[in-house]
Design an enzyme around this catalytic site. Structure first.
Site, short mmCIF file in Angstrom:
data_model
loop_
_atom_site.label_atom_id
_atom_site.label_comp_id
_atom_site.label_asym_id
_atom_site.label_seq_id
_atom_site.Cartn_x
_atom_site.Cartn_y
_atom_site.Cartn_z
CG ASN A 151 -85.77 78.04 -32.74
OD1 ASN A 151 -86.78 79.58 -31.53
ND2 ASN A 151 -84.69 77.57 -32.51
CD GLU A 249 -80.47 80.97 -22.33
OE1 GLU A 249 -79.85 81.08 -22.80
OE2 GLU A 249 -80.86 81.08 -21.04
CB CYS A 283 -80.86 77.78 -30.45
SG CYS A 283 -81.07 76.85 -28.74
#
Ligand code: NAD
Length: 482
Positions: A151, A249, A283
């Site tokens: 992403n 993460e 995210c």
């Protein structure tokens, strides 16, 4: 068909078995971007050996010498900004404007981390003995593995690689297969500046195959991962066998709380941006709106009207406001969640369909979707969808809003929209996340500050900011008698 190779020990090379995989443009799946080396266990092992060999001399260089290489990489990135933006848009689908913003952020992070790496301060201390002193130093871990998602293919790689290298580690980058070309182009910059061989390595291909080799190796001394919580858990379990330090993460289910005194026009604009920028594939994207009942109807109308104005299309067209989602698998997951939302009894306010006619039929296009009348326990309110789907939950008061906001397994980002200073401060104190926002979109972040989630959104030291280099170092203490 253009073929792209791994970069191991300073050489561009095919995988040991000469196998490749194809990457396609999510705006037009008939357009094959290229073929990429599909690595096997042996390729990863060769990269690990190369990185171990290179560690000796790289770690002994001065910080300024290392910075000199990385500043040249940064200069190249600035020069090639337009090329990178076109590649990111072609691979990931996001708009050119969003790609440029990702690159700007990567440039800022690189600059910050290069300088930070020249300030690896230790401490000195008087000891309990006479004529003696002690000092503690930050030293590199050794060889680090860096595994990145699709992403933010450039920004996440920069955020990890630069502090890792500045601290004196050597690195092996494993990018997401969907965005391998961005990784190849990034590694080409290190090659251009003649970084010593083995310091930077790139292995592409199947995540679980490469991941298994990296996480089970006793010759990898640290692993920094950004991706889904599911994969993060696998990595953590494997790495624990050798006590390999990890930085994870992971996913999110980020709430935006809207109180009855909020400026609804500003709040709705910030939420639409937070929810649908990059097709909801940050995210930190807003995926839940938790609104006090007195203003719910007005807010829903504003969100709906602003969302319906978003122009969907190929990210490379200047007028596009939202590009496709990143690939067929993403499209299927998102469509599946939209079906789940309908079955769960949520009210579909807008969107809810794939776009399959005309120019859209070749790509992975889905309308930005809003569900209202969502209840706290529905799957669309608790599971990460990672796409342009927003769930609206109506609550009676601030305390209930806070409780709903915290009642998910994730803890990455959150926002509150209010003019009430006390409630904003209480929210800051009590929201269980790594970063929070008052009257701003949940996706906002700056490179000078730490970035990382809590609960199932992350583990290990945070990235970025002044602490971004810490994960890539360990402390060594020396006692000196004179
Ligand atoms: P993913 O977990 O599917 O893949 C991430 C990377 O891990 C890829 O390079 C993949 O090839 C690799 N991988 C897959 N299986 C592996 C295994 N068994 N061992 C080791 N590596 C493996 O995630 P994705 O679909 O690329 O990205 C989307 C996810 O990333 C979302 O959940 C999103 O929330 C999360 N994300 C988090 C942050 C953050 O900073 N918290 C930032 C961006 C994305």
């Amino acid at each position: 068909m253009k073929q792209w190779q791994n970069y191991i020990n300073g050489n561009w090379q095919n995988s040991i078995c000469n196998e490749t995989f194809e990457e396609k443009n999510p705006a037009d799946l008939t357009e094959v971007i290229g073929e990429f080396a599909s690595s096997k266990k042996e390729d990863v092992e060769i990269a690990i050996t190369a990185a171990n060999t290179a560690f000796g001399s790289w770690s002994k260089m001065s910080a300024l010498e290392r910075a000199d290489y990385l500043k040249q990489v940064l200069d190249w990135l600035k020069k090639e900004k337009m090329t990178f933006s076109e590649i990111i848009t072609m691979e990931n689908g996001k708009t050119l404007k969003e790609s440029l913003s990702e690159i700007d952020s990567a440039i800022y992070e690189m600059e910050f981390q290069i300088h930070q790496g020249c300030r690896l301060y230790g401490t000195t201390l008087q000891t309990n003995k006479k004529l003696a002193m002690a000092m503690s130093m930050k030293v590199p871990l050794g060889v680090v593995a860096i595994i990145t998602p699709w992403n933010f293919p450039l920004n996440v790689a920069c955020r990890k690689m630069i502090p890792a290298l500045m601290a004196g580690n050597t690195a092996i980058l494993k990018p997401a297969s969907l965005t391998s070309l961005t990784a190849v182009k990034f590694i080409e910059l290190f090659d251009k500046v003649h970084i010593p061989k083995g310091v930077v390595n790139l292995v592409m291909g199947n995540g679980s195959l490469i991941g298994d080799v990296l996480t089970n190796s006793t010759k990898i001394n640290g692993l920094s991962f950004t991706g889904s919580t599911e994969v993060g858990l696998i990595i953590q379990k494997n790495a624990a066998k050798n006590l390999m330090p990890t930085q994870l993460e992971l996913g999110g289910k980020n709430p935006a709380v809207v109180l009855k005194d909020a400026d609804l026009d500003e709040a709705s604009s910030a939420i639409v941006l937070g929810a649908f920028a990059c097709s909801g594939q940050w995210c930190t994207s807003t995926s839940r709106v938790i609104v006090e009942k007195e203003v719910a109807k007005d807010l829903v109308e504003m969100l709906k009207s602003k969302t319906q104005k978003i122009k969907i299309g190929n990210g490379s067209h200047p007028e596009t406001g939202m590009g496709p989602v990143c690939g067929i698998k993403q499209l299927e997951t998102i469509s599946n969640y939209i079906t789940i939302g309908k079955k769960e009894g949520a009210t579909l306010c807008c969107g809810g369909d794939q776009l399959t006619e005309g120019d859209y039929k070749k790509g992975c296009f889905v309308k930005p979707t809003i569900f209202s009348e969502v209840t706290e326990k529905m799957r669309i309110a608790t599971e990460e969808i990672f796409g342009p789907v927003l769930s609206i939950i109506i609550v009676n008061n601030f305390d209930e809003a806070l409780s709903v906001a915290n009642n998910v397994k994730y803890g990455l980002s959150s926002s509150i929209f209010t003019k009430d200073f006390s409630k904003a401060m209480r929210f800051i104190q009590e929201t269980k996340v790594g970063l929070t926002h008052v009257n701003m979109p949940s996706a906002y972040k700056e490179p000078a500050l730490p970035f990382g989630g809590v609960k199932m959104s992350g583990a290990g030291l945070p990235e970025a900011g002044t602490v971004g280099i810490d994960f890539f170092t360990k402390h060594k203490v020396a006692y000196l008698q004179y």
